[in-house]
Design a protein around this motif. Structure first.
Motif, PDB file in Angstrom:
ATOM      1  N   ARG A   1       0.838  -1.189   0.000  1.00  0.00           N
ATOM      2  CA  ARG A   1       0.000   0.000   0.000  1.00  0.00           C
ATOM      3  C   ARG A   1       0.879   1.247   0.000  1.00  0.00           C
ATOM      4  O   ARG A   1       1.908   1.295   0.634  1.00  0.00           O
ATOM      5  CB  ARG A   1      -0.885   0.016   1.221  1.00  0.00           C
ATOM      6  CG  ARG A   1      -1.919  -1.062   1.205  1.00  0.00           C
ATOM      7  CD  ARG A   1      -3.149  -0.570   1.948  1.00  0.00           C
ATOM      8  NE  ARG A   1      -4.164  -1.592   1.908  1.00  0.00           N
ATOM      9  CZ  ARG A   1      -5.149  -1.579   1.036  1.00  0.00           C
ATOM     10  NH1 ARG A   1      -5.238  -0.630   0.156  1.00  0.00           N
ATOM     11  NH2 ARG A   1      -6.059  -2.513   1.047  1.00  0.00           N
ATOM     12  N   PHE A   2       0.405   2.257  -0.685  1.00  0.00           N
ATOM     13  CA  PHE A   2       1.119   3.535  -0.752  1.00  0.00           C
ATOM     14  C   PHE A   2       0.100   4.643  -0.580  1.00  0.00           C
ATOM     15  O   PHE A   2      -0.992   4.581  -1.118  1.00  0.00           O
ATOM     16  CB  PHE A   2       1.820   3.682  -2.109  1.00  0.00           C
ATOM     17  CG  PHE A   2       2.715   4.884  -2.190  1.00  0.00           C
ATOM     18  CD1 PHE A   2       4.022   4.793  -1.772  1.00  0.00           C
ATOM     19  CD2 PHE A   2       2.234   6.092  -2.641  1.00  0.00           C
ATOM     20  CE1 PHE A   2       4.856   5.898  -1.824  1.00  0.00           C
ATOM     21  CE2 PHE A   2       3.052   7.213  -2.694  1.00  0.00           C
ATOM     22  CZ  PHE A   2       4.364   7.113  -2.292  1.00  0.00           C
ATOM     23  N   ASP A   3       0.452   5.648   0.211  1.00  0.00           N
ATOM     24  CA  ASP A   3      -0.390   6.831   0.280  1.00  0.00           C
ATOM     25  C   ASP A   3       0.500   8.068   0.185  1.00  0.00           C
ATOM     26  O   ASP A   3       1.718   7.977   0.267  1.00  0.00           O
ATOM     27  CB  ASP A   3      -1.283   6.841   1.526  1.00  0.00           C
ATOM     28  CG  ASP A   3      -0.535   7.067   2.819  1.00  0.00           C
ATOM     29  OD1 ASP A   3       0.391   7.884   2.842  1.00  0.00           O
ATOM     30  OD2 ASP A   3      -0.904   6.443   3.820  1.00  0.00           O
ATOM     31  N   ARG A   4      -0.120   9.207  -0.010  1.00  0.00           N
ATOM     32  CA  ARG A   4       0.641  10.435  -0.264  1.00  0.00           C
ATOM     33  C   ARG A   4       1.530  10.854   0.889  1.00  0.00           C
ATOM     34  O   ARG A   4       2.501  11.572   0.701  1.00  0.00           O
ATOM     35  CB  ARG A   4      -0.312  11.586  -0.586  1.00  0.00           C
ATOM     36  CG  ARG A   4      -0.669  11.617  -2.038  1.00  0.00           C
ATOM     37  CD  ARG A   4      -1.613  12.726  -2.360  1.00  0.00           C
ATOM     38  NE  ARG A   4      -1.013  14.041  -2.221  1.00  0.00           N
ATOM     39  CZ  ARG A   4      -1.705  15.153  -2.335  1.00  0.00           C
ATOM     40  NH1 ARG A   4      -2.984  15.108  -2.546  1.00  0.00           N
ATOM     41  NH2 ARG A   4      -1.108  16.313  -2.212  1.00  0.00           N
ATOM     42  N   SER A  28      -1.631  -3.789  -7.150  1.00  0.00           N
ATOM     43  CA  SER A  28      -1.844  -2.524  -6.476  1.00  0.00           C
ATOM     44  C   SER A  28      -3.323  -2.171  -6.539  1.00  0.00           C
ATOM     45  O   SER A  28      -4.075  -2.748  -7.325  1.00  0.00           O
ATOM     46  CB  SER A  28      -1.017  -1.427  -7.146  1.00  0.00           C
ATOM     47  OG  SER A  28      -1.185  -0.210  -6.467  1.00  0.00           O
ATOM     48  N   THR A  29      -3.697  -1.226  -5.726  1.00  0.00           N
ATOM     49  CA  THR A  29      -5.061  -0.717  -5.770  1.00  0.00           C
ATOM     50  C   THR A  29      -5.073   0.568  -6.591  1.00  0.00           C
ATOM     51  O   THR A  29      -4.041   1.247  -6.706  1.00  0.00           O
ATOM     52  CB  THR A  29      -5.582  -0.417  -4.353  1.00  0.00           C
ATOM     53  OG1 THR A  29      -4.768   0.619  -3.789  1.00  0.00           O
ATOM     54  CG2 THR A  29      -5.546  -1.653  -3.481  1.00  0.00           C
ATOM     55  N   ALA A  31      -6.310   3.324  -5.718  1.00  0.00           N
ATOM     56  CA  ALA A  31      -5.990   4.421  -4.793  1.00  0.00           C
ATOM     57  C   ALA A  31      -4.489   4.553  -4.584  1.00  0.00           C
ATOM     58  O   ALA A  31      -3.963   5.673  -4.488  1.00  0.00           O
ATOM     59  CB  ALA A  31      -6.688   4.188  -3.463  1.00  0.00           C
ATOM     60  N   ALA A  32      -3.775   3.437  -4.524  1.00  0.00           N
ATOM     61  CA  ALA A  32      -2.325   3.483  -4.321  1.00  0.00           C
ATOM     62  C   ALA A  32      -1.621   4.054  -5.551  1.00  0.00           C
ATOM     63  O   ALA A  32      -0.670   4.834  -5.428  1.00  0.00           O
ATOM     64  CB  ALA A  32      -1.786   2.103  -3.989  1.00  0.00           C
ATOM     65  N   VAL A  33      -2.085   3.687  -6.736  1.00  0.00           N
ATOM     66  CA  VAL A  33      -1.491   4.220  -7.970  1.00  0.00           C
ATOM     67  C   VAL A  33      -1.726   5.726  -8.042  1.00  0.00           C
ATOM     68  O   VAL A  33      -0.811   6.501  -8.337  1.00  0.00           O
ATOM     69  CB  VAL A  33      -2.072   3.508  -9.210  1.00  0.00           C
ATOM     70  CG1 VAL A  33      -1.604   4.179 -10.493  1.00  0.00           C
ATOM     71  CG2 VAL A  33      -1.693   2.041  -9.216  1.00  0.00           C
ATOM     72  N   ALA A  35      -2.314   7.746  -5.542  1.00  0.00           N
ATOM     73  CA  ALA A  35      -1.528   8.386  -4.481  1.00  0.00           C
ATOM     74  C   ALA A  35      -0.069   8.522  -4.890  1.00  0.00           C
ATOM     75  O   ALA A  35       0.571   9.543  -4.619  1.00  0.00           O
ATOM     76  CB  ALA A  35      -1.646   7.585  -3.184  1.00  0.00           C
ATOM     77  N   PHE A  36       0.471   7.493  -5.553  1.00  0.00           N
ATOM     78  CA  PHE A  36       1.863   7.560  -5.992  1.00  0.00           C
ATOM     79  C   PHE A  36       2.058   8.679  -7.010  1.00  0.00           C
ATOM     80  O   PHE A  36       3.009   9.464  -6.917  1.00  0.00           O
ATOM     81  CB  PHE A  36       2.316   6.224  -6.587  1.00  0.00           C
ATOM     82  CG  PHE A  36       3.672   6.304  -7.211  1.00  0.00           C
ATOM     83  CD1 PHE A  36       4.805   6.310  -6.419  1.00  0.00           C
ATOM     84  CD2 PHE A  36       3.829   6.423  -8.579  1.00  0.00           C
ATOM     85  CE1 PHE A  36       6.067   6.423  -6.984  1.00  0.00           C
ATOM     86  CE2 PHE A  36       5.079   6.528  -9.153  1.00  0.00           C
ATOM     87  CZ  PHE A  36       6.201   6.530  -8.346  1.00  0.00           C
ATOM     88  N   LYS A  39       1.878  11.961  -5.326  1.00  0.00           N
ATOM     89  CA  LYS A  39       3.110  12.178  -4.555  1.00  0.00           C
ATOM     90  C   LYS A  39       4.224  12.676  -5.473  1.00  0.00           C
ATOM     91  O   LYS A  39       4.955  13.612  -5.127  1.00  0.00           O
ATOM     92  CB  LYS A  39       3.530  10.877  -3.856  1.00  0.00           C
ATOM     93  CG  LYS A  39       4.808  10.989  -3.051  1.00  0.00           C
ATOM     94  CD  LYS A  39       4.616  11.862  -1.838  1.00  0.00           C
ATOM     95  CE  LYS A  39       5.850  11.842  -0.957  1.00  0.00           C
ATOM     96  NZ  LYS A  39       5.610  12.509   0.307  1.00  0.00           N
TER      97      LYS A  39
END
Length: 113
Positions: A1-4, A28-29, A31-33, A35-36, A39
């Motif tokens: 998972r990745f978030d901003r 990946s989800t 939302a994670a893409v 957010a990346f 970012k």
């Protein structure tokens, strides 16, 4: 998972490089893409404008003194220009790896919104 709020670390880049080397599947989800990519845009914007969060902390401390609030504890997670440049370079490298792969996207309507 990745978030901003997460940093683009060397560990994240190494994981993706390992997946490429091993010809693995990267999941990946949407939302994670998203957010990346946000970012990456945020990092490039901060570097372009010169508004590094570390520079803004001194203004915040002055405001806290004027308003007679307690000073915040100094933490090691303050960000400087070199850190932002490293994160941006890692993010660009990761994006290049994504460009060389094949993407299968489920729920594309979620990604596009």
């Amino acid at each position: 998972r990745f978030d901003r709020r997460a940093s683009v670390t060397i560990e994240l880049l190494d994981k993706v490089r390992a997946a490429v080397t091993e010809r693995a599947v990267l999941l990946s989800t949407p939302a994670a893409v998203k957010a990346f990519l946000l970012k990456l845009l945020e990092l490039l914007h901060l570097l372009d404008t010169g508004q590094y969060p570390k520079n803004l902390n001194s203004i915040g401390e002055k405001m806290r003194r004027v308003m007679r609030l307690k000073p915040r504890k100094v933490t090691d997670d303050r960000i400087d220009k070199a850190s932002l440049q490293q994160q941006a370079a890692r993010a660009v490298a990761l994006l290049q790896l994504w460009k060389s792969g094949v993407g299968i996207i489920d729920e594309v309507d979620v990604v596009l919104h």
